[in-house]
Design a protein around this motif. Structure first.
Motif, mmCIF file in Angstrom:
data_model
loop_
_atom_site.group_PDB
_atom_site.id
_atom_site.type_symbol
_atom_site.label_atom_id
_atom_site.label_comp_id
_atom_site.label_asym_id
_atom_site.label_seq_id
_atom_site.Cartn_x
_atom_site.Cartn_y
_atom_site.Cartn_z
ATOM 1 N N TRP A 57 36.790 32.605 94.196
ATOM 2 C CA TRP A 57 35.940 32.897 95.357
ATOM 3 C C TRP A 57 35.706 34.407 95.458
ATOM 4 N N LEU A 58 36.783 35.155 95.220
ATOM 5 C CA LEU A 58 36.674 36.619 95.323
ATOM 6 C C LEU A 58 35.811 37.193 94.191
ATOM 7 N N VAL A 59 35.958 36.646 92.999
ATOM 8 C CA VAL A 59 35.135 37.104 91.868
ATOM 9 C C VAL A 59 33.656 36.871 92.207
ATOM 10 N N ASP A 60 33.340 35.711 92.795
ATOM 11 C CA ASP A 60 31.948 35.409 93.177
ATOM 12 C C ASP A 60 31.462 36.376 94.265
ATOM 13 N N LEU A 61 32.335 36.677 95.219
ATOM 14 C CA LEU A 61 31.949 37.605 96.292
ATOM 15 C C LEU A 61 31.592 38.977 95.713
ATOM 16 N N LEU A 62 32.420 39.440 94.788
ATOM 17 C CA LEU A 62 32.151 40.757 94.198
ATOM 18 C C LEU A 62 30.869 40.732 93.358
ATOM 19 N N ALA A 63 30.603 39.592 92.709
ATOM 20 C CA ALA A 63 29.350 39.465 91.937
ATOM 21 C C ALA A 63 28.157 39.525 92.896
ATOM 22 N N HIS A 64 28.304 38.885 94.060
ATOM 23 C CA HIS A 64 27.257 38.907 95.092
ATOM 24 C C HIS A 64 27.004 40.352 95.543
ATOM 25 N N MET A 65 28.083 41.106 95.694
ATOM 26 C CA MET A 65 27.967 42.517 96.075
ATOM 27 C C MET A 65 27.215 43.301 94.997
ATOM 28 N N THR A 66 27.608 43.096 93.752
ATOM 29 C CA THR A 66 27.014 43.855 92.642
ATOM 30 C C THR A 66 25.533 43.510 92.502
ATOM 31 N N THR A 67 25.234 42.199 92.535
ATOM 32 C CA THR A 67 23.844 41.759 92.366
ATOM 33 C C THR A 67 22.948 42.397 93.419
ATOM 34 N N ASN A 68 23.458 42.492 94.651
ATOM 35 C CA ASN A 68 22.637 43.010 95.748
ATOM 36 C C ASN A 68 22.826 44.500 95.993
ATOM 37 N N LEU B 233 38.712 39.977 86.928
ATOM 38 C CA LEU B 233 37.813 41.100 87.233
ATOM 39 C C LEU B 233 37.568 41.942 85.981
ATOM 40 N N ARG B 234 38.610 42.073 85.172
ATOM 41 C CA ARG B 234 38.440 42.817 83.920
ATOM 42 C C ARG B 234 37.452 42.082 83.008
ATOM 43 N N GLN B 235 37.587 40.752 82.983
ATOM 44 C CA GLN B 235 36.656 39.932 82.194
ATOM 45 C C GLN B 235 35.206 40.145 82.650
ATOM 46 N N GLU B 236 35.046 40.358 83.953
ATOM 47 C CA GLU B 236 33.695 40.544 84.508
ATOM 48 C C GLU B 236 33.192 41.977 84.338
ATOM 49 N N GLY B 237 34.006 42.828 83.743
ATOM 50 C CA GLY B 237 33.553 44.180 83.414
ATOM 51 C C GLY B 237 33.891 45.245 84.448
ATOM 52 N N TYR B 238 34.727 44.900 85.446
ATOM 53 C CA TYR B 238 35.106 45.910 86.450
ATOM 54 C C TYR B 238 36.210 46.816 85.876
ATOM 55 N N ARG B 239 36.232 48.023 86.415
ATOM 56 C CA ARG B 239 37.328 48.953 86.098
ATOM 57 C C ARG B 239 38.442 48.673 87.113
ATOM 58 N N VAL B 240 39.560 48.145 86.639
ATOM 59 C CA VAL B 240 40.601 47.636 87.539
ATOM 60 C C VAL B 240 41.963 48.225 87.189
ATOM 61 N N ARG B 241 42.756 48.486 88.215
ATOM 62 C CA ARG B 241 44.155 48.876 88.016
ATOM 63 C C ARG B 241 45.004 48.006 88.923
ATOM 64 N N LEU B 242 46.161 47.600 88.421
ATOM 65 C CA LEU B 242 47.095 46.826 89.255
ATOM 66 C C LEU B 242 48.370 47.636 89.400
ATOM 67 N N ILE B 243 48.922 47.664 90.598
ATOM 68 C CA ILE B 243 50.204 48.360 90.775
ATOM 69 C C ILE B 243 51.218 47.400 91.391
ATOM 70 N N ASP B 244 52.482 47.568 91.010
ATOM 71 C CA ASP B 244 53.537 46.727 91.581
ATOM 72 C C ASP B 244 54.835 47.522 91.673
ATOM 73 N N ALA B 245 55.563 47.274 92.751
ATOM 74 C CA ALA B 245 56.820 47.984 92.979
ATOM 75 C C ALA B 245 57.905 47.560 91.983
ATOM 76 N N GLU B 246 57.777 46.360 91.417
ATOM 77 C CA GLU B 246 58.805 45.856 90.504
ATOM 78 C C GLU B 246 58.598 46.429 89.094
ATOM 79 N N ALA B 247 59.592 46.162 88.217
ATOM 80 C CA ALA B 247 59.543 46.736 86.866
ATOM 81 C C ALA B 247 58.782 45.868 85.872
ATOM 82 N N GLY B 248 58.409 44.651 86.271
ATOM 83 C CA GLY B 248 57.703 43.775 85.334
ATOM 84 C C GLY B 248 56.892 42.742 86.096
#
Ligand code: FAD
Length: 535
Positions: free
Chosen positions: A450-461, A25-40
């Motif tokens: 599949w999800l990257v394509d779905l989000l592109a479909h959303m953005t395009t439309n 998603l970052r490669q596609e230019g979205y502003r993204v944050r990931l969070i995780d309960a673990e330390a790494g």
């Protein structure tokens, strides 16, 4: 100005699925944050640091197909151990520069969808971290909620009693200890094998026998991997396309019942000798669908295993004459000397169906007929798999609909990736997807693209929301029910069926056919995301 905590997408989980999504998603230019309960990074491999932990899918199937990641990475073993997997995730992180967009030590507790702004509000760590985003992508893993059965007195054992997925991070050696292991699934097998080599005494409390098959571990040299890498692009292409999941394991398109016994045993011998999951998913087409065909696999497995075990009583408990369940309908574990352990003087096998655990007290486990003084008690008791980690988060969709309520009578999703009433919430490796039957990284790439394509479909439309429909969710759920009934999976009390958790609705929670799953995903996209509504 966009606030610092407002994103196009927030991803939860830094395992294979979440990391792939962040990268793409970052490669596609979205502003993204990931969070995780673990330390790494590493997901399930962060928390499953018990002695003997290693993966059952062989590399290079169990790794990303991203060339920048595999080009300079060298494995030492065909089935890497947990610490090597963590080093691999650190390598991914470094090569793809992921950590700069990850908040570790951050547990998502609540999320709600606001229909006015069409955004998710997320709250983590007691409200000290908050986020808002258009999309919430849940990559929380199938095993983020360990399950501990209600064992009498379990809280009294003392400090050295741990679930395998909550093992102390600083380590807790089993050497020269008296070790009890409750549970003989995949993690139990790995702990028992390890403990039998180093502990003074190992007491194995078995409820249901596992059908473990040979791992055939191998050391891997750099030279051999350098040579093999010439074929990696083609191998990864095969792996990520139907029949998928493993580039080098394919089910035969013939019935086990249409060949002579000699030919059948030749196929079983070959799969057995290759090791890994070959004997599970690389033999005849009807082993998991036809009872008679299945029995031929069971009988072969039983006889191979019983030939290893000296004591006839142990042999009957570990590999019963009659199948305790159809072979392969509980996940087979891979073993390296598991059955030989039971020939050792320091290993005891207790059948807790016949002789149940009656009381656990400080450093002691008593059954109806015996009592064991133990230094360490290992709870290899599995997970509230697929759904537990998701419903542990207070997720509220449209009009305050809670996920826990939506699923109280059973899980319902579209393709395991979206749920009616929860707009812009996408799930990776979730319930009703092919998770557990499709290697983690393979699924991460297939569902991820599949999800990257779905989000592109959303953005395009210029769509603001995407949401599954109740009809589509019901249809997919009904299809899984059909699969359970028309295969042998529905007959078995397994975590695939949710049957290991008291009161959990019984239904098939993982789609066992990863190539049909991929086909469904592709058809859905090709038909303009059939079953989804966009606004
Ligand atoms: P995970 O790796 O499970 O990562 C999920 C992450 O989400 C975790 O880091 C967790 O901390 C985080 N998380 C969960 N809830 C929250 C929350 N509320 N807030 C913040 N963070 C949260 N798969 C195979 O294909 N082959 C194998 O041989 C295999 N062996 C396995 C052995 C063990 C012992 C276990 C437990 C699993 C195994 N798996 C195997 C399955 C494994 O889950 C997948 O391979 C893969 O790790 C899935 O990746 P994931 O990104 O979906 O989830």
């Amino acid at each position: 100005m966009v606030p610092d905590n407002d994103f196009d997408a927030v991803i939860i989980g830094a395992g294979f699925n979440g990391l792939y999504q962040l990268y793409r998603l970052r490669q596609e230019g979205y502003r993204v944050r990931l969070i995780d309960a673990e330390a790494g990074p590493g997901g399930v491999w962060q928390s499953n640091c018990y002695p003997g932990a290693r993966v059952d899918s062989h590399v290079p199937n169990y790794e990303f197909s991203i060339e920048a990641v595999w080009r300079d990475w060298v494995w030492t073993e065909r089935f890497p151990a947990r610490d090597e997997l963590i080093r691999y995730f650190e390598h991914i992180d470094k090569v793809l520069d992921l950590s700069r967009d990850i908040d570790f030590n951050t547990r998502l507790e609540a999320a709600s969808f606001d229909s006015a702004s069409n955004k998710w509000s997320l709250s983590a760590n007691g409200g000290s971290a908050t986020y808002s985003s258009q999309y919430m992508i849940l990559a929380t893993g199938f095993g983020s909620k360990p399950y501990i059965p209600d064992l009498p007195g379990i809280e009294l054992f003392g400090n050295d009693c741990h679930h395998t997925a909550r093992w102390p991070k600083q380590g807790m050696p089993l050497d020269n200890k008296r070790v009890g292991v409750i549970g003989t699934g995949a993690s139990g097998v790995q702990v028992i094998q390890h403990a039998a080599q180093v502990a003074d005494q190992v007491v194995v409390f078995q409820r249901t026998p596992v059908t473990a098959i040979p791992m055939s571990q191998q050391s891997l040299s750099k030279a051999a991997q350098d040579t093999a890498k010439a074929d990696y692009p083609e191998m990864f292409r095969r792996r990520n396309a139907p029949p998928g999941s493993f580039a080098d394991i394919e089910r035969l398109n013939i019935s086990a019942l249409d060949v002579s016994e000699l030919e059948r045993n030749r196929v079983y011998d070959q799969a057995w000798d290759k090791g890994g999951f070959h004997f599970w998913v690389g033999t005849f087409k009807d082993v998991l669908t036809n009872e008679e065909a299945n029995r031929t696999a069971y009988v072969y497995w039983r006889d191979r295993v019983r030939a290893i075990i000296d004591d006839p009583k142990s042999a009957e408990l570990l590999a019963p004459t009659e199948p305790p369940y159809p072979f392969g309908t509980k996940r087979p574990s891979l073993e390296q000397g598991y059955y030989q352990c039971f020939n050792q003087q320091n290993v005891d096998l207790i059948d807790i169906r016949a002789d149940p655990i009656t009381l656990i007290s400080p450093n002691k486990v008593a059954t109806a007929n015996a009592s064991f003084d133990l230094d360490i008690l290992v709870l290899a008791t599995g997970f509230d798999a697929n759904t537990g980690g998701l419903v542990a988060i207070d997720i509220q969709g449209r009009d305050g609909l809670s996920l826990a309520d939506a699923w109280s009578g059973g899980v319902s999703t579209q393709l395991g990736m979206a749920i009616a009433g929860f707009p812009n919430m996408l799930i990776l490796y979730g319930p009703q997807s092919s998770a557990s039957f499709c290697n983690g990284p393979v699924c991460a790439e297939i569902q991820g693209e599949w999800l990257v394509d779905l989000l592109a479909h959303m953005t395009t439309n210029a769509y603001a929301t995407v949401e599954s429909t109740p009809t589509a969710d019901q249809a997919w759920t009904a299809h899984l029910d059909d699969v359970a009934n028309s295969s042998l999976f529905g007959q078995t009390d397994s975590w695939y069926m949710g049957a290991n958790i008291p009161h959990k609705p019984r239904q098939l929670l993982n789609y066992p056919n990863s190539d049909a799953y991929l086909d469904r995903l592709q058809r859905c996209a090709a038909n303009g995301y059939d079953g989804f509504v966009f606004t």
